[in-house]
Design a protein around this motif. Structure first.
Motif, PDB file in Angstrom:
ATOM      1  N   ALA A 263      37.806 -13.161  -3.919  1.00  0.00           N
ATOM      2  CA  ALA A 263      36.949 -14.328  -3.698  1.00  0.00           C
ATOM      3  C   ALA A 263      35.529 -13.936  -3.312  1.00  0.00           C
ATOM      4  N   GLY A 264      35.249 -12.643  -3.254  1.00  0.00           N
ATOM      5  CA  GLY A 264      33.895 -12.178  -2.997  1.00  0.00           C
ATOM      6  C   GLY A 264      33.477 -12.210  -1.536  1.00  0.00           C
ATOM      7  N   LEU A 265      34.453 -12.179  -0.622  1.00  0.00           N
ATOM      8  CA  LEU A 265      34.120 -12.234   0.796  1.00  0.00           C
ATOM      9  C   LEU A 265      33.902 -10.859   1.415  1.00  0.00           C
ATOM     10  N   ALA A 266      34.154  -9.793   0.650  1.00  0.00           N
ATOM     11  CA  ALA A 266      33.895  -8.429   1.130  1.00  0.00           C
ATOM     12  C   ALA A 266      32.616  -7.903   0.483  1.00  0.00           C
TER      13      ALA A 266
ATOM     14  N   VAL B  57      29.540 -17.797   5.967  1.00  0.00           N
ATOM     15  CA  VAL B  57      28.612 -16.664   6.045  1.00  0.00           C
ATOM     16  C   VAL B  57      28.091 -16.310   4.654  1.00  0.00           C
ATOM     17  N   ALA B  58      29.000 -16.205   3.692  1.00  0.00           N
ATOM     18  CA  ALA B  58      28.603 -15.804   2.343  1.00  0.00           C
ATOM     19  C   ALA B  58      27.686 -16.829   1.684  1.00  0.00           C
ATOM     20  N   ASP B  59      27.919 -18.111   1.959  1.00  0.00           N
ATOM     21  CA  ASP B  59      27.134 -19.170   1.308  1.00  0.00           C
ATOM     22  C   ASP B  59      25.756 -19.360   1.933  1.00  0.00           C
TER      23      ASP B  59
ATOM     24  N   ALA C  27      30.519 -11.450   3.968  1.00  0.00           N
ATOM     25  CA  ALA C  27      31.306 -12.064   5.039  1.00  0.00           C
ATOM     26  C   ALA C  27      32.034 -10.997   5.849  1.00  0.00           C
ATOM     27  N   PHE C  28      32.704 -10.069   5.161  1.00  0.00           N
ATOM     28  CA  PHE C  28      33.463  -9.000   5.801  1.00  0.00           C
ATOM     29  C   PHE C  28      33.055  -7.654   5.205  1.00  0.00           C
ATOM     30  N   TYR C  29      33.205  -6.601   6.008  1.00  0.00           N
ATOM     31  CA  TYR C  29      33.051  -5.241   5.502  1.00  0.00           C
ATOM     32  C   TYR C  29      34.429  -4.601   5.532  1.00  0.00           C
TER      33      TYR C  29
END
Length: 442
Positions: free
Chosen positions: A257-260, A193-195, A201-203
């Motif tokens: 990792a920057g997923l939020a 999702v992030a890429d 990706a997540f909230y």
């Protein structure tokens, strides 16, 4: 309703206060009419002149309204609801300690929260009631302490799983066949999702804190019954490497990792719903109260078009269930056999002739396999109903004390605690409260 847990000192106070309430002459076992083996009750028998009181939390005072109105009309009884100020789980034991008690009360039917109203001393046992055999398997497991049933289960426990934005998933090239079968696969999905999209990706809701616990909870689902039994007996600890590892993975592999989303430290529960709906976030890991928030704002057709749901555990595509205070109703020993019998009748009415009307009015899933879940619910709700029979309990349903995990995780995301320190704080609170409760091994 979201998962609320009490601070350690409040829990210790509550345990002590509830224990002192047991000296009340109406609280002992001598009241009679409280054990299984009651004669069958007629749910609609006349109860003219009988008045019952029911305690609820402030935000659930209207939850029993349909059944109360129907019961009063059918029997002639009167049921008076009384909203207890927040924090509900803290103020109820305090009121009980003062000698005040209702006939009926909403209360979370988990092994971590039910003990705080001293069920053996204060509550009627409900084993053998006709509705018990009608409950689904997961619901049957709730409301029981030391082999005795103390709570009627009137709503299904909340389901923990992943809500996702269908448009974001389409942009990321994610199809149903790609849904994760483990937590590691969920993180991989997050990177996709992030890429491939502009969405986070997540909230994560660090501002409200309580939703922070879920990413850790999902990772503890491989722990077997014996591990939880050992924890509850003081032989295992929350500082076990598997717990520290779950906390660390949440920090390192998701947050760092920057997923939020960028403001995850101050994100809110309502912000989660808005961000997912707008496609600013691809996924939200939360319980059924998140769904209730969506249903309050959007139609079933709108939700079905935009939002989906899937279950996930640490190493399987399995959902988690999380009990809350609207799931269970308990009946008190008051010393007044007429009112005690009427309270049993009220529960028999609720889970008997009125139950189809109740769940239709509330627009909620059924706890009884023989009573169909109402039509018109969003597909996300139907998916949760389907996942419930195989769901795994969150730690509130397994541990004898539910620590304030979310508060310590909030300390972590603000740089005040390391994952090891979070685990130690959880263990310290767990042991402190377990000792105050008189749990063996502490």
């Amino acid at each position: 309703m979201h998962r609320r847990v009490l601070p350690a000192l409040a829990l210790i106070c509550a345990a002590g206060l509830a224990a002192t309430a047991c000296s009340d002459p109406t609280a002992g076992d001598a009241t009679g009419a409280d054990d299984a083996g009651q004669t069958a009750v007629n749910p609609t028998a006349r109860l003219d002149g009988v008045k019952l009181t029911m305690w609820t939390a402030q935000n659930t005072v209207n939850a029993p309204r349909q059944v109360i109105d129907a019961f009063e009309k059918a029997t002639g009884a009167e049921v008076d609801t009384q909203a207890i100020p927040d924090l509900y789980e803290q103020n109820v034991p305090t009121k009980l300690a003062s000698g005040d008690r209702p006939d009926l009360m909403f209360w979370q039917p988990s092994i971590s929260t039910l003990p705080f109203v001293q069920p053996r001393q204060n509550l009627l046992t409900l084993d053998g009631e006709p509705w018990v055999s009608e409950l689904g398997d997961t619901e049957k497991s709730l409301g029981v302490i030391d082999g005795k049933r103390y709570a009627a289960i009137v709503t299904s426990p909340a389901m923990l799983g992943v809500y996702y934005n269908k448009d974001v998933f389409r942009q990321a090239g994610i199809a149903e066949k790609d849904f994760p079968r483990s937590y590691d696969e969920l993180l991989a999905l997050g990177h996709q999702v992030a890429d491939k999209t502009d969405a986070a990706a997540f909230y994560e809701a660090g501002g409200d804190k309580w939703p922070l616990q879920w990413q850790m909870q999902v990772q503890l689902t491989d722990l077997d019954r014996q591990w939880w039994a050992d924890l509850n007996a003081g032989r295992k600890k929350w500082t076990d490497p598997v717990v520290v590892g779950a906390i660390k993975k949440y920090k390192d592999k998701l947050l760092d990792a920057g997923l939020a989303q960028k403001n995850y430290r101050t994100g809110t529960f309502t912000g989660q719903a808005d961000a997912l709906w707008k496609g600013e976030a691809g996924m939200v890991l939360n319980v059924t109260s998140f769904q209730s928030q969506l249903q309050a704002k959007y139609s079933t057709a709108e939700i079905d078009k935009r939002i989906g749901w899937f279950p996930v555990a640490n190493s399987s595509a399995t959902g988690l269930y999380s009990p809350d205070q609207t799931n269970g109703v308990v009946a008190f020993k008051t010393g007044d056999e007429k009112r005690q019998d009427a309270a049993r009748q009220f529960l028999a009415f609720w889970l008997g002739p009125d139950y189809p009307d109740y769940i239709k009015a509330m627009k909620i899933p059924s706890v009884q396999p023989s009573v169909p879940t109402p039509g018109g619910l969003p597909e996300t709700s139907k998916a949760q109903v389907e996942a419930l029979p195989k769901a795994i309990g969150v730690f509130q349903a397994k541990a004898i004390v539910a620590p304030d995990t979310h508060l310590y995780l909030a300390d972590m995301i603000f740089g005040k605690k390391s994952p090891q320190q979070v685990a130690q704080a959880i263990q310290d609170q767990f042991a402190q409260v377990a000792k105050a409760q008189g749990a063996p091994g502490f």
